[in-house]
Design a protein around this motif. Sequence first.
Motif, PDB file in Angstrom:
ATOM      1  N   THR A 342      39.930 -21.926 -19.451  1.00 39.24           N
ATOM      2  CA  THR A 342      39.950 -20.472 -19.373  1.00 39.24           C
ATOM      3  C   THR A 342      40.708 -19.888 -20.556  1.00 39.24           C
ATOM      4  N   ASP A 343      40.402 -18.646 -20.872  1.00 35.66           N
ATOM      5  CA  ASP A 343      41.025 -17.955 -21.991  1.00 35.66           C
ATOM      6  C   ASP A 343      42.378 -17.390 -21.569  1.00 35.66           C
ATOM      7  N   LYS A 344      43.390 -17.628 -22.378  1.00 28.70           N
ATOM      8  CA  LYS A 344      44.731 -17.159 -22.052  1.00 28.70           C
ATOM      9  C   LYS A 344      44.806 -15.642 -21.996  1.00 28.70           C
ATOM     10  N   GLN A 345      43.968 -14.959 -22.764  1.00 27.11           N
ATOM     11  CA  GLN A 345      44.002 -13.503 -22.772  1.00 27.11           C
ATOM     12  C   GLN A 345      43.557 -12.926 -21.436  1.00 27.11           C
ATOM     13  N   THR A 346      42.624 -13.577 -20.787  1.00 27.92           N
ATOM     14  CA  THR A 346      42.120 -13.071 -19.507  1.00 27.92           C
ATOM     15  C   THR A 346      42.815 -13.705 -18.305  1.00 27.92           C
TER      16      THR A 346
END
Length: 468
Positions: A342-346
């Motif tokens: 998963t993307d750390k930003q989201t």
Amino acid sequence: MQFKHAPAAVSAMFDDPNLVSAAGLVPMLRLARSVGLDELAQSRLSVPTDRGANAGSKVMALVAGMLAGADSIDDMNLLRHGGMGRLFDRTYAPSTLGSFLREFRFGHVRQLDAVASRTLVNLASAAPLLQVRGGERVMVDLDDTIVEVHGYKKQGASFGYSGVRGLNALLATASTTSSAPVILGQRLRQGKTGSPKGAARIVGDVLATLRRMNIGSSVRPLLRADSAFYGHGTVGTAIKSGADVSVTVRMDPAVKTAISSIPEDGWETIEYPNAIRDEATGRWISKAEVAEVPFVAFRSRKIAERVEGRLVVRRIPDLNPNKVEQPTLFDFYRHHAFFTTTDKQTMGTVAADKTHRAHAIIEQVHADLKGGPLAHLPSGVFTANSAWLVLAVIAFNLTRTAGLISDRAGRLARATTATIRRTLITVPARLARSARRITMHLPAAWPWQAAFDRLFTATHAPPHVSTN
């Protein structure tokens, strides 16, 4: 509550041909038929004709028995009492249904898998089984469980990782924050089977089923699993099928090296809403810390097969006094790590950890099935038990849909199968016939009358007529 009459003033007689004990089977089987369960089974199952005639009706009978609480072949006699013959056609004897199941071979079980998958897709069009809000992910959870069996005539039964003699059932579920889990796929395996065997195949199948359900989410689904499924086959299949992963990792040298590279100021304290019990020491722990570090999984494989992501680590104080004599990396903390794409930003570190721990929701599904049809695996034939598992999953998804239709904003929308069975299915009724119509007289002041009425009305609505 106290008994109102003297014992001698009360008697019991089984003599009324107009009573049924499970009037809720009427809307439940109407629901099953509206999503094409009988037609799918009839058209797709190629069980030999001598035992497999009327396969659609026999599948419906087996599912009906499970809905009413049957957990063995003999329990299918639930369908043959009172006025059931006036409500339903082809209420087969248990011996007939048992013979039908014993005719299944591996290919027939896979055909039944396809029936279950298509039935779930049709159920999703009948009710919002997986409700997603803006930007929300669908969580796909993968885990296996040992179904205990007794006796020595069960094909495939053996002692597995739990030390219990049984068969291994692998399940994959889908859920959201506002929707209870439904079962996307299932596989019955020998008791001694390792957890990851065949996992890649079922991951590909269930993600394809999820796409056909057309949930409407624009975010990639997230596959969650424990360390037994941390392998390139499972993870790679999930990514190729358009999903992200969140999988617990084993403490191998590469993982330990990555954890040791995390600076001390990189840890963030998180408070648990409730204390958790430390299994190793028996003591209670109320807080932990989390951190993350970039990580490349399966570094020993070809470059094209490596997977880039992040390693999220949770550490808790190590309260175990039995330390080894030599100093180690983890002198004061025990570390629990998982790999995620998963993307750390989201999804930040804390959110990723909380989301991963929610994987335990699949254990509730295991318990639900074992409290119903999987209380027993009724046959000595392995393929018959495999078919039994698929039918149990169909029944589970039907009850989940019924609970949602009857009480979308209330308790039944997320209730267990046992609760839905008690409130909506095993409702006694007396049958009365007038002018070629049957009326079911149900108990007055039934606490869940409104929910039953909503389910009954929805399943008996006239078919939609197109004006085009």
